[in-house]
Design an enzyme around this catalytic site. Structure first.
Site, PDB file in Angstrom:
ATOM      1  N   SER A 140      -7.639  -4.180  10.623  1.00  0.00           N
ATOM      2  CA  SER A 140      -7.740  -5.090  11.763  1.00  0.00           C
ATOM      3  C   SER A 140      -6.982  -6.722  11.312  1.00  0.00           C
ATOM      4  CB  SER A 140      -9.088  -4.938  12.433  1.00  0.00           C
ATOM      5  OG  SER A 140      -9.183  -3.878  13.075  1.00  0.00           O
ATOM      6  N   THR A 141      -6.911  -7.110  10.271  1.00  0.00           N
ATOM      7  CA  THR A 141      -6.615  -8.411   9.933  1.00  0.00           C
ATOM      8  C   THR A 141      -5.226  -8.956  10.076  1.00  0.00           C
ATOM      9  OG1 THR A 141      -6.068  -8.231   7.529  1.00  0.00           O
ATOM     10  CG2 THR A 141      -8.561  -8.484   8.219  1.00  0.00           C
ATOM     11  N   ILE A 177       0.986  -1.207  -0.117  1.00  0.00           N
ATOM     12  CA  ILE A 177      -0.164  -0.127   0.109  1.00  0.00           C
ATOM     13  C   ILE A 177       0.656   1.272  -0.161  1.00  0.00           C
ATOM     14  CG2 ILE A 177      -0.364   0.381   2.506  1.00  0.00           C
ATOM     15  CD1 ILE A 177      -3.519   0.546   1.612  1.00  0.00           C
ATOM     16  N   ASP A 234       1.340   0.218   9.642  1.00  0.00           N
ATOM     17  CA  ASP A 234       1.729   1.420  10.357  1.00  0.00           C
ATOM     18  C   ASP A 234       3.144   1.756   9.974  1.00  0.00           C
ATOM     19  OD1 ASP A 234       1.231   3.490  11.763  1.00  0.00           O
ATOM     20  OD2 ASP A 234       0.816   2.732  13.616  1.00  0.00           O
ATOM     21  N   VAL A 257      -2.069  -7.963  13.225  1.00  0.00           N
ATOM     22  CA  VAL A 257      -1.787  -8.072  14.495  1.00  0.00           C
ATOM     23  C   VAL A 257      -3.120  -8.172  15.327  1.00  0.00           C
ATOM     24  CG1 VAL A 257      -0.711  -6.951  16.729  1.00  0.00           C
ATOM     25  CG2 VAL A 257       0.414  -6.950  14.465  1.00  0.00           C
TER      26      VAL A 257
HETATM   27  P1  ADP Z   1      -3.902  -4.264  12.174  1.00  0.00           P
HETATM   28  O1  ADP Z   1      -3.242  -4.076  13.607  1.00  0.00           O
HETATM   29  O2  ADP Z   1      -5.056  -3.163  12.113  1.00  0.00           O
HETATM   30  O3  ADP Z   1      -4.400  -5.991  12.501  1.00  0.00           O
HETATM   31  P2  ADP Z   1      -1.677  -4.730  10.486  1.00  0.00           P
HETATM   32  O4  ADP Z   1      -0.753  -3.938  10.045  1.00  0.00           O
HETATM   33  O5  ADP Z   1      -0.997  -5.793  11.355  1.00  0.00           O
HETATM   34  O6  ADP Z   1      -2.956  -4.160  10.968  1.00  0.00           O
HETATM   35  O7  ADP Z   1      -2.291  -5.608   9.184  1.00  0.00           O
HETATM   36  C1  ADP Z   1      -3.513  -5.458   8.624  1.00  0.00           C
HETATM   37  C2  ADP Z   1      -3.286  -6.155   7.140  1.00  0.00           C
HETATM   38  O8  ADP Z   1      -2.478  -5.310   6.441  1.00  0.00           O
HETATM   39  C3  ADP Z   1      -2.972  -7.520   7.274  1.00  0.00           C
HETATM   40  O9  ADP Z   1      -3.529  -8.206   6.453  1.00  0.00           O
HETATM   41  C4  ADP Z   1      -1.388  -7.533   6.676  1.00  0.00           C
HETATM   42  O10 ADP Z   1      -0.997  -8.657   5.912  1.00  0.00           O
HETATM   43  C5  ADP Z   1      -1.609  -6.224   5.650  1.00  0.00           C
HETATM   44  N1  ADP Z   1      -0.351  -5.638   5.573  1.00  0.00           N
HETATM   45  C6  ADP Z   1       0.861  -5.474   5.861  1.00  0.00           C
HETATM   46  N2  ADP Z   1       1.848  -4.739   5.256  1.00  0.00           N
HETATM   47  C7  ADP Z   1       1.281  -3.974   4.388  1.00  0.00           C
HETATM   48  C8  ADP Z   1       1.538  -3.369   3.315  1.00  0.00           C
HETATM   49  N3  ADP Z   1       2.746  -2.762   3.088  1.00  0.00           N
HETATM   50  N4  ADP Z   1       0.642  -2.953   2.131  1.00  0.00           N
HETATM   51  C9  ADP Z   1      -0.499  -3.897   2.252  1.00  0.00           C
HETATM   52  N5  ADP Z   1      -1.125  -4.397   3.230  1.00  0.00           N
HETATM   53  C10 ADP Z   1      -0.260  -4.760   4.282  1.00  0.00           C
END
Ligand code: ADP
Length: 187
Positions: free
Chosen positions: A131-132, A19, A42, A134
């Site tokens: 949210s999917t 993203i 994040d 951590v």
């Molecule tokens: P949360 O704390 O809301 O669960 P996360 O960042 O741990 O957020 O993960 C949210 C989703 O984003 C997960 O499905 C993860 O695989 C995905 N994800 C992690 N890094 C990226 C990225 N750079 N681009 C797109 N999706 C990502």
């Protein structure tokens, strides 16, 4: 970055990718309520965008949310060095007990992020699967909740032209595509 499918007359695009590389007007960050950065999306957004984003988050936090941004709400900053112009930071629910409330909070993340984008005159927005990671929300359930919330918003507000749902892995995208609730396909 691979486009997989479109829904709702092409206004919703499902794709694979990172993203932080999306060339949209706003990317959405799965932030935590501290707004001070974290892991997953994040961390990737703050690394790619540089220190300006954290500076703005800290200002917004101290001016408006001294106790942290509540779950389901959204704020907007610039996007620093990334291709996107803005980052919309929203706080997803931590999955666990209390199913209906969690679903409402997750729907609020999508609704409030889209509303903020529309109010800010931004026409294209890319979301990760909030949210999917951590926070543990099962992708199957998140797919239904997020697609319903997006369809409802886009149905009543025509200002946003494109919503991209960006999945990091093919497996996550496939689970989304099996479980979404979009009612109209265009490809
Ligand atoms: P949360 O704390 O809301 O669960 P996360 O960042 O741990 O957020 O993960 C949210 C989703 O984003 C997960 O499905 C993860 O695989 C995905 N994800 C992690 N890094 C990226 C990225 N750079 N681009 C797109 N999706 C990502």
């Amino acid at each position: 970055m691979e486009e997989l499918r479109r829904f709702l007359d092409g206004r919703v695009v499902i794709k694979l990718g990172d993203i932080t590389k999306e060339d949209v007007e706003a990317i959405v960050n799965a932030a935590n309520s501290s707004l001070m950065g974290g892991g997953g999306v994040d961390g990737a957004i703050h690394r790619a965008g540089g220190p300006q984003i954290l500076r703005e988050c800290k200002e917004i936090r101290s001016a408006h949310y001294p106790d942290g941004l509540p779950t389901g709400q959204a704020i907007i900053t610039t996007a620093g060095k990334m291709a996107a112009r803005h980052v919309i930071h929203t706080v997803g629910p931590v999955y666990g007990q209390g199913g209906r409330e969690k679903a409402e909070q997750l729907a609020a993340c999508y609704r409030n992020s889209l509303f903020l984008a529309a109010e800010s005159k931004l026409k294209s927005v890319a979301f990760p699967a909030i949210s999917t990671g951590v926070y543990g929300y099962p992708m199957e359930e998140a797919a239904q909740v997020s697609s319903r919330a997006i369809e409802r918003f886009l149905g009543s507000d025509k200002r946003i032209e494109e919503v991209r749902l960006v999945f990091f892995s093919r497996q996550d995208a496939d689970i989304f595509l099996k479980n979404h609730a979009f009612t109209s396909h265009s490809q």
